[in-house]
Design an enzyme around this catalytic site. Structure first.
Site, PDB file in Angstrom:
ATOM      1  N   GLY A 181       0.732  -1.261   0.000  1.00 48.77           N
ATOM      2  CA  GLY A 181       0.000   0.000   0.000  1.00 48.77           C
ATOM      3  C   GLY A 181       0.759   1.307   0.000  1.00 48.77           C
ATOM      4  N   GLY A 183       2.755   2.685  -2.293  1.00 52.62           N
ATOM      5  CA  GLY A 183       3.087   3.248  -3.594  1.00 52.62           C
ATOM      6  C   GLY A 183       2.281   4.488  -3.943  1.00 52.62           C
ATOM      7  N   CYS A 186      -0.939   3.535  -5.630  1.00 50.84           N
ATOM      8  CA  CYS A 186      -1.610   2.405  -4.987  1.00 50.84           C
ATOM      9  C   CYS A 186      -2.667   2.933  -4.020  1.00 50.84           C
ATOM     10  CB  CYS A 186      -0.596   1.553  -4.225  1.00 50.84           C
ATOM     11  SG  CYS A 186      -1.325   0.129  -3.406  1.00 50.84           S
TER      12      CYS A 186
END
Length: 347
Positions: A181, A183, A186
């Protein structure tokens, strides 16, 4: 239900504490690292930064460019075997040794990986990549790939806790990819409520991996060179970059002209854009867990990778680390509530 009270930290929660140094110049810092991997016994030497296996980052062109700096690229998994054959034909071992073959965990993925690896002995890295590394299926798949490729370096993920790092290493992974998570494109943490602050994940997972002779990749969450340094300082052996290397000539993303300016499309691999392109849309049992953005076109990646490496060298001089591998030993993090002075905007 239970609640863990321990504080978990991301890159923006800390800064390095400077320390006395005998280094006179950034040029004295050695960024190259030498690794011998646990299961394969393979040796690799290079700068342990990896371009992420995303459509608009991990391209063949990116691999050719970054290999000049002994930097790795995880090639995205949507190239065909014929595409790979052309890439292998046109490049030497210096490039191929720094390219990771990415794969999912289906039977078709396994056969495709076998076909790609059969093209040349110079391909030595396999990156088994699924969003949720906590699936028992991943452990079984790692065992299967290890049995088929005993002398290849296998990376598997993504996970964020030491218990799963240990399980994957014991199953045959040389390297475990850490990050759920963080990124830039993301949205897993928003859509699912699942995740782990990246710096704490790296610190805890590196401790688990190193205890078994394994290695980790810190995957995601870096938005500047200082974050890359913090990942290394936290114990990451490799750091994977997506957004920082997107938007370049070599990124292979879709270029869009808007109001006379050039932009490149960049999207998460669980986004609507990715699923429209590769899976015929978002399946009715799932939700998209990524976003699509337009980045200003940034030209060749050369200047960016030089800037990142220069930043890491500078970190090392501030804390007295003559080699990158010393950075984690020299690192003392201080918790902070501000990172920079934004009176004239962000860097």
């Amino acid at each position: 239900m239970r609640i863990e009270q321990d504080l978990k930290l991301g890159f923006k929660d800390v800064l390095f504490r400077p320390k006395r140094s005998t280094l006179k110049s950034r040029s004295q810092v050695e960024l190259t690292r030498d690794f011998t991997f646990k299961h394969s016994g393979r040796q690799w030497s290079g700068v342990p930064i990896i371009a992420a296996n995303m459509d608009s980052v991990g391209s063949f062109e990116m691999a050719a460019s970054l290999s000049k700096h002994n930097v790795m690229t995880a090639i995205h998994k949507h190239y065909t075997v014929d595409d790979w054959a052309g890439f292998v034909k046109n490049n030497d071992a210096a490039v191929l040794n720094n390219a990771m073959v990415s794969t999912g965990t289906s039977e078709a993925d396994f056969q495709k990986t076998k076909d790609i690896m059969a093209l040349t002995e110079d391909l030595i890295f396999i990156c088994i990549d699924i969003a949720n590394g906590y699936s028992e299926h991943l452990v079984e798949y790692v065992q299967k790939v290890r049995a088929e490729f005993p002398t290849k370096v296998i990376s598997a993920g993504n996970v964020v806790t030491g218990d799963m790092v240990e399980e994957l290493i014991l199953a045959g992974a040389d390297i475990v990819k850490v990050g759920i998570g963080p990124g830039s494109v993301c949205t897993t943490r928003v859509k699912t409520g699942v995740g782990y602050p990246q710096l704490s994940a790296i610190i805890e997972c590196s401790d688990a991996a190193h205890g078994l002779g394994g290695r980790i990749i810190g995957d995601g969450g870096c938005s500047c060179a200082g974050d890359v340094s913090k990942a290394f300082g936290g114990g990451a052996d490799f750091v994977m970059l997506g957004g920082m290397l997107a938007g370049h000539e070599e990124s292979n993303g879709e270029v869009i002209e808007k109001d006379g300016e050039m932009f490149m499309k960049f999207y998460g691999m669980s986004s609507q854009s990715a699923m429209d392109k590769h899976s015929g849309g978002v399946a009715n049992y799932r939700a998209a867990e990524g976003k699509t953005v337009l980045l200003p076109f940034r030209g060749p990646v050369e200047n960016t990778i030089q800037d990142i490496m220069g930043g890491i060298r500078s970190t090392c001089t501030y804390v007295g680390a003559a080699q990158l591998k010393e950075l984690t030993k020299r690192a003392t993090f201080i918790r902070v509530q501000e990172q920079e002075n934004n009176v004239y905007g962000k860097e």
